[in-house]
Design an enzyme around this catalytic site. Sequence first.
Site, PDB file in Angstrom:
ATOM      1  N   ALA A 148      -0.803   5.559  -3.299  1.00  0.00           N
ATOM      2  CA  ALA A 148      -1.240   4.418  -4.107  1.00  0.00           C
ATOM      3  C   ALA A 148      -1.100   3.109  -3.339  1.00  0.00           C
ATOM      4  CB  ALA A 148      -0.440   4.356  -5.406  1.00  0.00           C
ATOM      5  N   GLY A 149      -1.112   3.189  -2.018  1.00  0.00           N
ATOM      6  CA  GLY A 149      -1.000   1.990  -1.191  1.00  0.00           C
ATOM      7  C   GLY A 149      -2.339   1.316  -0.967  1.00  0.00           C
TER       8      GLY A 149
ATOM      9  N   THR B  16      -4.459   1.508   1.545  1.00  0.00           N
ATOM     10  CA  THR B  16      -5.530   2.379   2.028  1.00  0.00           C
ATOM     11  C   THR B  16      -6.150   3.166   0.884  1.00  0.00           C
ATOM     12  OG1 THR B  16      -4.489   2.587   4.200  1.00  0.00           O
ATOM     13  CG2 THR B  16      -6.081   4.278   3.590  1.00  0.00           C
ATOM     14  N   ILE B  17      -5.329   3.701  -0.001  1.00  0.00           N
ATOM     15  CA  ILE B  17      -5.842   4.462  -1.141  1.00  0.00           C
ATOM     16  C   ILE B  17      -6.587   3.539  -2.103  1.00  0.00           C
ATOM     17  CG2 ILE B  17      -5.155   5.769  -3.194  1.00  0.00           C
ATOM     18  CD1 ILE B  17      -5.177   7.388  -0.587  1.00  0.00           C
TER      19      ILE B  17
ATOM     20  N   CYS C  68      -0.404   3.901  10.217  1.00  0.00           N
ATOM     21  CA  CYS C  68      -0.985   5.198  10.571  1.00  0.00           C
ATOM     22  C   CYS C  68      -1.388   5.252  12.040  1.00  0.00           C
ATOM     23  CB  CYS C  68      -2.223   5.469   9.712  1.00  0.00           C
ATOM     24  SG  CYS C  68      -1.880   5.622   7.951  1.00  0.00           S
TER      25      CYS C  68
ATOM     26  N   SER D 290      -7.859  -2.539  16.454  1.00  0.00           N
ATOM     27  CA  SER D 290      -7.854  -1.466  15.460  1.00  0.00           C
ATOM     28  C   SER D 290      -8.886  -0.398  15.783  1.00  0.00           C
ATOM     29  CB  SER D 290      -8.149  -2.032  14.063  1.00  0.00           C
ATOM     30  OG  SER D 290      -7.137  -2.915  13.650  1.00  0.00           O
TER      31      SER D 290
ATOM     32  N   GLU E  83     -11.001  -4.544  11.090  1.00  0.00           N
ATOM     33  CA  GLU E  83     -10.518  -4.104   9.765  1.00  0.00           C
ATOM     34  C   GLU E  83      -9.394  -5.030   9.300  1.00  0.00           C
ATOM     35  OE1 GLU E  83      -7.571  -2.544   8.840  1.00  0.00           O
ATOM     36  OE2 GLU E  83      -6.579  -2.100  10.737  1.00  0.00           O
TER      37      GLU E  83
END
Length: 420
Positions: free
Chosen positions: A188-189, A191-192, A50, A107, A112
Amino acid sequence: MAILTLGVNHTTAPVSIRERLAFPAEQLQSALRDLIDLPQVGEAAILSTCNRTEVYCELDGRDQRPIVDWMCDQRQFDDQDISQYLYSHFDAGTIRHMFRVACGLDSMILGEPQILGQMKTAYQAAREAGTVGKILTKLFHRTFAAAKKVRTDTAIGCSPVSVAFAAIRLAQRIFDDLGDLTAILVGAGETIELTARHLTENRIGHLIIANRTFDRAHTLANQFGGFAISLEELPKHLAKADIIVASTGSPLPILGKGSFESALRSRRHKPMFIVDLAVPRDIEPEVEQLQDVYLYTVDDLQHTVEENLKTRQEAALQAEEIIDLEVEHFLSWLRAQAATETIRDVRRQAELHRDAALQRALRELRRGKSAEDTLRWLADTLTNKIIHAPSSQIWQAGVNERADIVAAARELFQLKDPDT
């Protein structure tokens, strides 16, 4: 030979540029194969998240122009539109940059941990495409080892800080209590999954997970006590959502302004808090024009993450010291590669002399020549063969008044100083 990093990140390019430069997972293999086909490129890998798109290459020379042209061609950019956003590093700069990225020091949220997994995914994709060799393979493995050491030896990753965490912190500022709210997570990766964990820990009332692959959504929903739906079902559930967090790999927006207009009417304009963490964006930017909608992108979270910096500054300084040592270790290995190739060639040449002399010696023995005479001949032949080339070069160096070469030869063969 040079090692190049070329890319953009959240500090050099806005989301509108980064989303155009992003490489969806399904395009990585073909992009890598196109990149490795360039005559200057020996090895290649692509990291696309991202917040950054970076190309790592082992190059013949230090000309990055072919890589810039390749990137423009791949993502349909004009050179003048992209150059102002690009950064590049070579050799030690690339090594340090990759180590810092993997440790989370570069980051949006300092330290992170997600980026390390994303770098491992980038390396795996390059391996599957057959575009990494000795240099980048070693560099990626040292990158992973450096990141592990930093996380083990410092406090850089002790608190749960991530883009997902920042999104939930922002939601808590808008809503007093999450317990009566419904959140829809799109994707659904990692991050989610991290967002779902933070929401659950903060006692969200209801959790809905929408994903293109229903089985993955179902697995994630079961893990966090939520409800799974497919992306096709998302519009009819939208009106239930007080909080929406989207992070998919879709090349086009999943939700548009019309979907939210309909949802807001059904909600009687009860506010909706939306965080679009995807690049390219999952939610059309025009949604921000709607009243009662609070839409944030990854760029907007920068203001929130600044609050986390103070507590990690000391750990970051310690991490930089570790990285300094790890960079030097890798550079030492890299410098040794030229010597390693020379050692291999010297040994191969010596083995050729040995094999030829040995075969002749064996023939002489079979013909009845005495073992003592044969061994003396073998020893003399090997000595002459092995020292002939260096002796000739040392003699020529003396003729040419190259005292430096003569001195280097004495050091190489560990000869005592003639004056002592």
